[in-house]
Design a protein around this motif. Sequence first.
Motif, PDB file in Angstrom:
ATOM      1  N   TYR A   1      43.094 -13.915  47.147  1.00  0.00           N
ATOM      2  CA  TYR A   1      43.454 -15.122  47.888  1.00  0.00           C
ATOM      3  C   TYR A   1      44.959 -15.334  48.046  1.00  0.00           C
ATOM      4  O   TYR A   1      45.388 -16.347  48.588  1.00  0.00           O
ATOM      5  CB  TYR A   1      42.863 -16.355  47.197  1.00  0.00           C
ATOM      6  N   ALA A   2      45.790 -14.410  47.593  1.00  0.00           N
ATOM      7  CA  ALA A   2      47.245 -14.601  47.606  1.00  0.00           C
ATOM      8  C   ALA A   2      47.778 -14.835  49.021  1.00  0.00           C
ATOM      9  O   ALA A   2      48.559 -15.774  49.252  1.00  0.00           O
ATOM     10  CB  ALA A   2      47.935 -13.402  46.971  1.00  0.00           C
ATOM     11  N   GLU A   3      47.355 -14.016  49.954  1.00  0.00           N
ATOM     12  CA  GLU A   3      47.859 -14.139  51.325  1.00  0.00           C
ATOM     13  C   GLU A   3      47.405 -15.448  51.962  1.00  0.00           C
ATOM     14  O   GLU A   3      48.191 -16.154  52.606  1.00  0.00           O
ATOM     15  CB  GLU A   3      47.365 -12.946  52.154  1.00  0.00           C
ATOM     16  N   LYS A   4      46.136 -15.791  51.752  1.00  0.00           N
ATOM     17  CA  LYS A   4      45.595 -17.022  52.328  1.00  0.00           C
ATOM     18  C   LYS A   4      46.292 -18.253  51.737  1.00  0.00           C
ATOM     19  O   LYS A   4      46.618 -19.194  52.466  1.00  0.00           O
ATOM     20  CB  LYS A   4      44.093 -17.092  52.067  1.00  0.00           C
ATOM     21  N   ARG A   5      46.547 -18.224  50.427  1.00  0.00           N
ATOM     22  CA  ARG A   5      47.241 -19.341  49.773  1.00  0.00           C
ATOM     23  C   ARG A   5      48.646 -19.503  50.344  1.00  0.00           C
ATOM     24  O   ARG A   5      49.112 -20.612  50.580  1.00  0.00           O
ATOM     25  CB  ARG A   5      47.322 -19.120  48.260  1.00  0.00           C
ATOM     26  N   ALA A   6      49.332 -18.389  50.553  1.00  0.00           N
ATOM     27  CA  ALA A   6      50.693 -18.442  51.091  1.00  0.00           C
ATOM     28  C   ALA A   6      50.706 -19.055  52.491  1.00  0.00           C
ATOM     29  O   ALA A   6      51.579 -19.870  52.809  1.00  0.00           O
ATOM     30  CB  ALA A   6      51.299 -17.049  51.114  1.00  0.00           C
ATOM     31  N   GLU A   7      49.740 -18.673  53.319  1.00  0.00           N
ATOM     32  CA  GLU A   7      49.664 -19.230  54.673  1.00  0.00           C
ATOM     33  C   GLU A   7      49.396 -20.735  54.644  1.00  0.00           C
ATOM     34  O   GLU A   7      50.013 -21.501  55.383  1.00  0.00           O
ATOM     35  CB  GLU A   7      48.560 -18.528  55.466  1.00  0.00           C
ATOM     36  N   LEU A   8      48.453 -21.147  53.797  1.00  0.00           N
ATOM     37  CA  LEU A   8      48.112 -22.570  53.729  1.00  0.00           C
ATOM     38  C   LEU A   8      49.279 -23.393  53.181  1.00  0.00           C
ATOM     39  O   LEU A   8      49.527 -24.512  53.646  1.00  0.00           O
ATOM     40  CB  LEU A   8      46.869 -22.773  52.852  1.00  0.00           C
ATOM     41  N   LYS A   9      50.006 -22.835  52.205  1.00  0.00           N
ATOM     42  CA  LYS A   9      51.165 -23.557  51.665  1.00  0.00           C
ATOM     43  C   LYS A   9      52.250 -23.691  52.717  1.00  0.00           C
ATOM     44  O   LYS A   9      52.903 -24.739  52.826  1.00  0.00           O
ATOM     45  CB  LYS A   9      51.715 -22.824  50.443  1.00  0.00           C
ATOM     46  N   LYS A  10      52.456 -22.609  53.476  1.00  0.00           N
ATOM     47  CA  LYS A  10      53.480 -22.634  54.515  1.00  0.00           C
ATOM     48  C   LYS A  10      53.142 -23.669  55.581  1.00  0.00           C
ATOM     49  O   LYS A  10      54.016 -24.373  56.080  1.00  0.00           O
ATOM     50  CB  LYS A  10      53.609 -21.250  55.143  1.00  0.00           C
ATOM     51  N   ALA A  11      51.850 -23.785  55.915  1.00  0.00           N
ATOM     52  CA  ALA A  11      51.399 -24.748  56.922  1.00  0.00           C
ATOM     53  C   ALA A  11      51.346 -26.167  56.364  1.00  0.00           C
ATOM     54  O   ALA A  11      51.256 -27.132  57.125  1.00  0.00           O
ATOM     55  CB  ALA A  11      50.023 -24.336  57.444  1.00  0.00           C
ATOM     56  N   GLY A  12      51.356 -26.301  55.043  1.00  0.00           N
ATOM     57  CA  GLY A  12      51.292 -27.625  54.426  1.00  0.00           C
ATOM     58  C   GLY A  12      49.892 -28.206  54.405  1.00  0.00           C
ATOM     59  O   GLY A  12      49.722 -29.414  54.278  1.00  0.00           O
ATOM     60  N   ASP A  13      48.905 -27.368  54.516  1.00  0.00           N
ATOM     61  CA  ASP A  13      47.500 -27.800  54.527  1.00  0.00           C
ATOM     62  C   ASP A  13      46.956 -27.841  53.093  1.00  0.00           C
ATOM     63  O   ASP A  13      46.276 -26.933  52.637  1.00  0.00           O
ATOM     64  CB  ASP A  13      46.674 -26.844  55.390  1.00  0.00           C
TER      65      ASP A  13
END
Length: 89
Positions: free
Chosen positions: A20-32
């Motif tokens: 889940y590392a990549e997905k977590r990074a994307e969601l954090k970047k989007a602020g979701d």
Amino acid sequence: MAKESMKAREVKRAKVVARYAEKRAELKKAGDYEALQKLPRNASPIRMRNRCSLTGRPKGYMRQFGISRVKFREMANKGLIPGITKASW
């Protein structure tokens, strides 16, 4: 010695964090943050615990070597760790 189930649990957590590392990074970047909360708990790297690779001991872990202080001392005294000698003065 740690129980085998504790060692296995840490290995399982490491796999989930990697998945889940990549997905977590994307969601954090989007602020979701709502979507972040829906991910599994063990997907968070903060839930991982450093353990000795030989015994599974969670305390006294030495990052540089990946083992606990107890095993480090035993191995150093036997000369199993290159470049490490017991100090005496």
